[in-house]
Design an enzyme around this catalytic site. Structure first.
Site, PDB file in Angstrom:
ATOM      1  N   VAL A 120      28.662  45.780  21.982  1.00  0.00           N
ATOM      2  CA  VAL A 120      28.509  46.721  20.939  1.00  0.00           C
ATOM      3  C   VAL A 120      26.884  46.847  20.663  1.00  0.00           C
ATOM      4  O   VAL A 120      26.212  47.798  20.051  1.00  0.00           O
ATOM      5  CB  VAL A 120      29.129  46.717  19.852  1.00  0.00           C
ATOM      6  CG1 VAL A 120      30.742  47.271  20.199  1.00  0.00           C
ATOM      7  CG2 VAL A 120      29.217  45.435  19.118  1.00  0.00           C
ATOM      8  N   TYR A 229      26.398  35.239   8.609  1.00  0.00           N
ATOM      9  CA  TYR A 229      27.599  36.092   8.129  1.00  0.00           C
ATOM     10  C   TYR A 229      27.645  36.896   7.001  1.00  0.00           C
ATOM     11  O   TYR A 229      27.700  38.278   7.079  1.00  0.00           O
ATOM     12  CB  TYR A 229      28.953  35.396   8.380  1.00  0.00           C
ATOM     13  CG  TYR A 229      30.199  36.168   8.437  1.00  0.00           C
ATOM     14  CD1 TYR A 229      30.564  36.813   9.800  1.00  0.00           C
ATOM     15  CD2 TYR A 229      30.953  36.673   7.264  1.00  0.00           C
ATOM     16  CE1 TYR A 229      31.643  37.770   9.751  1.00  0.00           C
ATOM     17  CE2 TYR A 229      31.991  37.559   7.466  1.00  0.00           C
ATOM     18  CZ  TYR A 229      32.180  38.071   8.620  1.00  0.00           C
ATOM     19  OH  TYR A 229      33.208  39.009   8.777  1.00  0.00           O
ATOM     20  N   LYS A 233      27.070  41.000   6.842  1.00  0.00           N
ATOM     21  CA  LYS A 233      28.093  41.859   6.125  1.00  0.00           C
ATOM     22  C   LYS A 233      27.576  42.698   5.103  1.00  0.00           C
ATOM     23  O   LYS A 233      27.869  43.609   5.011  1.00  0.00           O
ATOM     24  CB  LYS A 233      29.334  41.156   6.051  1.00  0.00           C
ATOM     25  CG  LYS A 233      30.000  40.632   7.216  1.00  0.00           C
ATOM     26  CD  LYS A 233      30.557  41.621   8.182  1.00  0.00           C
ATOM     27  CE  LYS A 233      31.362  41.440   9.442  1.00  0.00           C
ATOM     28  NZ  LYS A 233      31.945  42.403  10.261  1.00  0.00           N
TER      29      LYS A 233
END
Length: 340
Positions: A120, A229, A233
């Site tokens: 993606v 991470y 996010k």
């Protein structure tokens, strides 16, 4: 051996994934690989999870929905449920066999589904998924941008920690470029590129639409041991708010969901990685054990994780007409984790 008791006093409490936040129980470092009796929660009544077979017939009839990261966990649960609710679905994943199997299952049940294989975070995949939606069904109504990673190890590869430790979650002074770059590329750039193509189509159609981005409780607060991470996010939540402002005038609503501990294959794999990491570091868990459970998990008699279906229920609500007045929200679907 109980998987939770294998991971006592580790940094796993810090590792939110697209699939949620894996957590471990507190204990002495000497007990990392022991399996004592599981401490029970303090609640008087457990909250029962939603029936995984529940769906709302025809809620998305004749709608076309893209779901990225469809091969496993929340993505698989989401695409199966929206198909049962009448949608034409396009699943996207870089796990070719598993992603294809999910689509085949939907078709066998009588649903209408297409599979796009790819990463993606590439222009090719993000463009192709929208093209398939339009070529197959004439339009794109909704999207769930769910694909994401916790580390830089390809999800289809077996774990070999000694060879892969440079690709795993680490504190900043220990983190490698490979770890940082892959997690940021998939989680942040992937969401941006998917949204960019989805929004191009929705704006051109002039029929409105809705997008849900899968973030994490790690996008609402900090956690130790996983800088890429947490940063990725937070970026997803920021992109969500930015896009909500820019596309409200086109009737396109954009929200994110921010889960804590959720039972998915990605999280299960993280348990294995953290077990290996803690053994290699002789039990050094850093600051990761200060807080490990959500409110609902702490009180539950078995300290259960959220289920993928519980998370998907909120995602689909946010896509639906019932959420007509909701945009720019970073929903804390975290069992109360950020409430105390």
């Amino acid at each position: 051996m109980n998987r939770r008791n294998m991971l006592k006093n580790t940094t796993l409490a810090t590792l939110g994934a697209s699939a949620g936040l894996a957590c471990a129980n507190e204990s002495n470092k000497s007990e990392i690989l022991s399996s004592p009796t599981q401490e029970k929660g303090i609640g008087k009544k457990d909250v029962a999870p939603i029936n995984p077979d529940y769906f709302i017939p025809n809620r998305f009839k004749n709608k076309t929905i893209i779901v990225t990261g469809c091969a496993r966990g929340m993505g698989a649960a989401a695409i199966k449920r929206v198909a049962r609710e009448g949608a034409n679905v396009i699943g996207v994943d870089w796990l070719k066999e598993e992603g294809s199997a999910v689509i085949d299952e939907i078709i066998k049940e009588g649903g209408s589904a297409k599979f796009v294989y790819g990463d993606v975070s590439t222009n090719e995949t993000s463009k192709e998924m929208v093209k398939v939606a339009v070529d197959s069904y004439g339009k794109l109504d909704y999207a769930i941008n769910n694909a994401g990673v916790m580390d830089a190890i390809f999800p289809g590869d077996p774990i070999d920690y000694e060879k892969q430790k440079h690709l795993t979650f680490s504190r900043c002074h220990e983190a490698t470029d490979e770890y940082w770059d892959v997690v940021m590329r998939v989680n942040t750039t992937g969401v941006f590129k998917c949204m960019r193509e989805e929004l191009k189509q929705m704006v051109a159609q002039n029929q409105g639409g809705a997008i849900v981005n899968v973030a994490s409780v790690a996008g609402l607060r900090g956690f130790s041991g996983t800088p890429s991470y947490v940063a990725s996010k937070h970026a997803v939540n920021g992109l969500t708010k930015n896009a909500a402002i820019d596309y409200a005038e086109f009737g396109i609503r954009i929200n994110s969901v921010c889960m804590a501990n959720t039972a998915t294959p990605m999280v299960e794999r993280a348990y294995k990685l953290v077990t290996a990491k803690v053994k290699a570091s002789k039990g050094d868990a850093g600051m990761g054990t200060i807080k490990t459970k959500s409110l609902l998990q702490y009180t539950d008699s078995n300290h259960r994780d959220a289920t993928p279906e519980e998370q998907v229920a909120v995602m689909l609500f946010l896509l639906s007409d019932e959420a007509s007045n909701i945009t720019g929200a970073n929903y804390a679907t975290d069992g109360g984790f950020t409430s105390y």
